[in-house]
Write a protein that holds these residues in place. Structure first.
Motif, mmCIF file in Angstrom:
data_model
loop_
_atom_site.group_PDB
_atom_site.id
_atom_site.type_symbol
_atom_site.label_atom_id
_atom_site.label_comp_id
_atom_site.label_asym_id
_atom_site.label_seq_id
_atom_site.Cartn_x
_atom_site.Cartn_y
_atom_site.Cartn_z
ATOM 1 N N PRO A 121 -95.056 25.232 60.548
ATOM 2 C CA PRO A 121 -95.966 26.100 59.741
ATOM 3 C C PRO A 121 -96.630 25.593 58.494
ATOM 4 O O PRO A 121 -97.317 26.187 57.792
ATOM 5 N N GLU A 122 -96.605 24.108 58.388
ATOM 6 C CA GLU A 122 -97.468 23.756 57.263
ATOM 7 C C GLU A 122 -98.965 24.049 57.083
ATOM 8 O O GLU A 122 -99.656 24.339 56.384
ATOM 9 N N ASP A 123 -99.742 24.229 58.468
ATOM 10 C CA ASP A 123 -101.010 24.473 58.609
ATOM 11 C C ASP A 123 -101.272 25.739 58.252
ATOM 12 O O ASP A 123 -102.301 26.262 57.351
ATOM 13 N N ILE A 124 -100.186 26.527 58.643
ATOM 14 C CA ILE A 124 -100.286 28.122 58.030
ATOM 15 C C ILE A 124 -99.881 28.192 56.342
ATOM 16 O O ILE A 124 -100.885 29.045 55.866
ATOM 17 N N TRP A 125 -99.052 27.672 55.878
ATOM 18 C CA TRP A 125 -98.962 27.577 54.540
ATOM 19 C C TRP A 125 -100.157 27.348 53.546
ATOM 20 O O TRP A 125 -100.685 27.684 52.845
ATOM 21 N N SER A 126 -100.847 26.020 54.308
ATOM 22 C CA SER A 126 -102.106 25.680 53.734
ATOM 23 C C SER A 126 -103.124 26.785 53.647
ATOM 24 O O SER A 126 -103.757 26.779 52.516
ATOM 25 N N MET A 127 -103.327 27.457 54.685
ATOM 26 C CA MET A 127 -104.233 28.436 54.808
ATOM 27 C C MET A 127 -103.869 29.571 53.870
ATOM 28 O O MET A 127 -104.875 29.917 53.469
ATOM 29 N N ASN A 144 -97.566 28.073 47.912
ATOM 30 C CA ASN A 144 -97.706 27.824 49.197
ATOM 31 C C ASN A 144 -98.138 26.327 49.323
ATOM 32 O O ASN A 144 -97.368 25.753 50.444
ATOM 33 N N PHE A 145 -99.142 25.839 48.744
ATOM 34 C CA PHE A 145 -99.380 24.258 49.016
ATOM 35 C C PHE A 145 -98.034 23.371 48.637
ATOM 36 O O PHE A 145 -97.709 22.380 49.222
ATOM 37 N N ALA A 146 -97.115 24.021 47.794
ATOM 38 C CA ALA A 146 -95.943 23.252 47.427
ATOM 39 C C ALA A 146 -94.895 23.110 48.720
ATOM 40 O O ALA A 146 -94.377 22.066 48.950
ATOM 41 N N LYS A 147 -95.127 24.254 49.518
ATOM 42 C CA LYS A 147 -94.291 24.182 50.710
ATOM 43 C C LYS A 147 -94.827 23.061 51.592
ATOM 44 O O LYS A 147 -93.862 22.207 52.208
ATOM 45 N N CYS A 148 -95.986 22.951 51.590
ATOM 46 C CA CYS A 148 -96.567 21.691 52.551
ATOM 47 C C CYS A 148 -96.125 20.230 52.155
ATOM 48 O O CYS A 148 -95.672 19.638 52.849
ATOM 49 N N TYR A 153 -94.759 14.558 52.047
ATOM 50 C CA TYR A 153 -95.165 14.057 50.783
ATOM 51 C C TYR A 153 -96.433 13.387 50.701
ATOM 52 O O TYR A 153 -96.938 13.143 49.736
ATOM 53 N N GLU A 154 -97.033 13.109 51.797
ATOM 54 C CA GLU A 154 -98.211 12.208 51.827
ATOM 55 C C GLU A 154 -99.517 13.439 52.254
ATOM 56 O O GLU A 154 -100.525 12.789 52.851
ATOM 57 N N ASP A 155 -99.117 14.483 52.097
ATOM 58 C CA ASP A 155 -100.106 15.470 52.199
ATOM 59 C C ASP A 155 -100.997 15.698 51.034
ATOM 60 O O ASP A 155 -100.780 16.700 50.308
ATOM 61 N N TYR A 156 -101.866 14.766 50.954
ATOM 62 C CA TYR A 156 -102.639 14.551 49.576
ATOM 63 C C TYR A 156 -103.581 15.910 49.426
ATOM 64 O O TYR A 156 -104.051 16.264 48.272
ATOM 65 N N SER A 158 -102.923 19.089 49.991
ATOM 66 C CA SER A 158 -102.171 19.882 49.244
ATOM 67 C C SER A 158 -101.839 19.641 47.987
ATOM 68 O O SER A 158 -101.607 20.230 46.991
ATOM 69 N N LEU A 159 -101.651 18.284 47.666
ATOM 70 C CA LEU A 159 -101.251 17.722 46.461
ATOM 71 C C LEU A 159 -102.450 17.829 45.339
ATOM 72 O O LEU A 159 -102.476 18.377 44.304
ATOM 73 N N TYR A 160 -103.700 17.827 46.031
ATOM 74 C CA TYR A 160 -104.861 17.942 45.079
ATOM 75 C C TYR A 160 -105.153 19.402 44.689
ATOM 76 O O TYR A 160 -105.305 19.822 43.602
ATOM 77 N N ASN A 161 -104.813 20.238 45.836
ATOM 78 C CA ASN A 161 -104.934 21.794 45.767
ATOM 79 C C ASN A 161 -103.871 22.228 44.577
ATOM 80 O O ASN A 161 -104.089 23.127 43.728
ATOM 81 N N ILE A 162 -102.680 21.641 44.706
ATOM 82 C CA ILE A 162 -101.554 22.060 43.574
ATOM 83 C C ILE A 162 -102.064 21.573 42.092
ATOM 84 O O ILE A 162 -101.848 22.404 41.280
ATOM 85 N N VAL A 163 -102.577 20.652 41.949
ATOM 86 C CA VAL A 163 -103.191 20.214 40.812
ATOM 87 C C VAL A 163 -104.210 20.831 40.058
ATOM 88 O O VAL A 163 -104.324 21.320 39.104
ATOM 89 N N TYR A 164 -105.354 21.269 41.213
ATOM 90 C CA TYR A 164 -106.388 22.195 41.135
ATOM 91 C C TYR A 164 -105.707 23.653 40.353
ATOM 92 O O TYR A 164 -106.461 24.111 39.714
ATOM 93 N N CYS A 165 -104.831 24.166 41.077
ATOM 94 C CA CYS A 165 -104.278 25.335 40.577
ATOM 95 C C CYS A 165 -103.543 25.261 39.173
ATOM 96 O O CYS A 165 -103.978 26.007 38.233
ATOM 97 N N PHE A 166 -103.079 24.277 38.769
ATOM 98 C CA PHE A 166 -102.613 23.839 37.331
ATOM 99 C C PHE A 166 -103.852 23.835 36.624
ATOM 100 O O PHE A 166 -103.620 24.357 35.459
ATOM 101 N N ASP A 167 -104.934 23.168 36.960
ATOM 102 C CA ASP A 167 -106.104 22.946 36.209
ATOM 103 C C ASP A 167 -106.811 24.378 35.728
ATOM 104 O O ASP A 167 -107.078 24.547 34.724
ATOM 105 N N MET A 168 -106.729 25.193 36.842
ATOM 106 C CA MET A 168 -107.393 26.247 36.766
ATOM 107 C C MET A 168 -106.591 27.323 35.758
ATOM 108 O O MET A 168 -107.074 28.476 35.028
ATOM 109 N N GLN A 169 -105.329 27.144 35.682
ATOM 110 C CA GLN A 169 -104.752 27.914 34.972
ATOM 111 C C GLN A 169 -104.352 27.151 33.524
ATOM 112 O O GLN A 169 -103.680 27.651 32.561
#
Length: 456
Positions: A121-127, A144-148, A153-156, A158-169
């Motif tokens: 399901p990782e690709d679906i969570w990412s989408m 959802n990116f956190a599930k990926c 753990y090397e899904d960078y 998704s890692l970048y997207n998680i940090v981007y979400c924190f930045d936007m908040q």
């Protein structure tokens, strides 16, 4: 190799037979390298040889979506869905079509319904995460990116997207907590250390940021982004020589950039080594001649050295690139004043006003030059315009006093003198500097003397 055979076939115009799996490999290859025209040829030939292949049809749908031929893609997808309704690619392509049509909530619904049928399901969570990003729903996107990340753990990405979400908040503190927890499990991730450093930097915690960037470049000594951020942090800590050393490392690791040259130059300027600063600014504009900031820094450096002819040459370069920047015109005006090019200075300050630079300094400088040139009516018009913006400013009132008196309008002159004296009595010396004949006028002297007695 199927790809080599396929390209050989295209050169000879012969038709070779490939099985469906080989066509999938060929198409995937061309999609990965961005050669969509060859991917389309492979899909066309593949479907001619294997008209019932679901996977080839799905690849054709993917290409149709890429070309924004969404109606045709939908029709073909409906045919595939009738045969294999639970094929994960069917869900993905349907969601992609909905997303392209800006129906992000429906796309999310489709993707969520696919989760019970997919093995990975990782690709679906990412989408799903990306769809939430389109909706500016950063909390659900992040979850959802956190599930990926939990799965890989090397899904960078998704890692970048998680940090981007924190930045936007604007949630640096939670970003730091998340990244520290991530690093507890994956301590040798230079990407995570780099992102952690960025969060500390944003919070002004420069020592912690430096330590994070240090770890990033220790793990990967060719990590250019780590060295750049480390250098920027060292600048904040006023360790300019260390910052220079790190910027120089980036120049060794990759092609030189104007940005790095600029930063090195500014560090040397902080170290009062203006000659070396100029050397690197010149390297920056050589690397990128359209970098107006580089030309402006050269202008400022030469201005500091009192080399006004060169400063004028460089500021002209900056203005040619961005003629709508009022700061450049202001500098152009200052330099022309230093060179006694008064008409050019007038042109510059008028341009500043035209570009909505309403600083009091602009009106005062322009008025004083016009006064020096004997353009009293024009100078008065400028001061009247300034008066509408700066109602209680001594700089404006004293000049209005002088100009009205020079133009023979004594009553107006004395009214503005009284206003000026009430705002700032001590500043009345400006009349003597700018309007010596007015200063010695008896009514002007009497008004000043009277006001002096009143304030005592």
């Amino acid at each position: 190799m199927p790809v080599s055979r396929f390209e050989s076939m295209l050169k000879t115009n012969d038709v070779y037979f490939f099985d469906a799996t080989e066509f999938e490999e060929i198409i995937e290859h061309y999609l990965n390298i961005g050669k969509h025209s060859l991917a389309k040829k492979a899909v066309k030939l593949g479907l001619e040889q294997h008209p019932s292949s679901i996977q080839l049809k799905l690849m054709r749908i993917e290409l149709l979506i890429f070309d924004d031929k969404l109606k045709i893609a939908e029709q073909l997808l409906a045919e595939v869905e009738a045969v294999e309704p639970h094929n994960d690619e069917v869900f993905i392509q349907r969601a992609t079509i909905l997303s392209k049509n800006k129906k992000h909530k429906k796309a999310i619904s489709i993707l969520k319904s696919s989760l019970e049928f997919v093995k990975d399901p990782e690709d679906i969570w990412s989408m799903i995460g990306m769809e939430y990003l389109y909706l500016d729903d950063y909390e659900n996107a992040r979850l959802n990116f956190a599930k990926c990340i939990e799965v890989d753990y090397e899904d960078y990405s998704s890692l970048y997207n998680i940090v981007y979400c924190f930045d936007m908040q604007q949630n640096n503190e939670d970003a730091i907590k998340f990244l520290n927890a991530y690093l507890d499990k994956n301590p040798y991730s230079e990407v995570a250390w780099h992102q952690l450093g960025r969060q500390y930097f944003e919070m002004g915690m420069y020592k912690e940021a430096l330590q994070s960037f240090d770890f990033a470049v220790i793990i990967d000594d060719s990590f250019i982004g780590g060295y750049l951020e480390k250098a920027k942090t060292l600048e904040k800590l006023k360790r300019y020589q260390d910052a220079i050393d790190n910027y120089l490392i980036t120049l060794e690791l990759d092609d030189p950039t104007a940005y790095a040259y600029i930063r090195i130059g500014e560090c040397y300027q902080q170290l009062d080594n203006l000659a070396t600063a100029i050397h690197f600014y010149k390297k920056a504009v050589h690397e990128d001649p359209l970098l107006d900031r580089g030309w402006m820094l050269l202008t400022s450096a030469c201005y500091s050295n009192k080399n006004f002819p060169k400063a004028l040459y460089y500021i002209n370069k900056a203005i040619q690139i961005d003629e709508a920047n009022p700061l450049y015109w202001r500098k152009y005006g200052d330099i022309n004043l230093k060179l006694n090019f008064y008409e050019e200075a007038v042109k510059a300050f008028y341009k500043c006003i035209e570009l909505k630079d309403d600083a009091i300094e602009i009106y005062v400088a322009l008025t004083d030059i016009l006064l020096f040139l004997g353009e009293y009516n024009e100078a008065l018009a400028i001061m009247i315009k300034a008066k509408k913006i700066y109602r209680e400013f001594a700089e404006v009132e004293y000049r209005l006093c002088g100009l009205f008196m020079v133009l023979g309008k004594e009553d107006y002159s004395l009214t503005h003198l009284k206003n000026a004296l009430s705002i700032d009595y001590e500043y009345h010396f400006i009349i003597k500097d700018l309007f010596p004949s007015v200063f010695h006028n008896m009514k002007i002297q009497d008004t000043i003397t009277h006001y002096k007695k009143v304030i005592k």
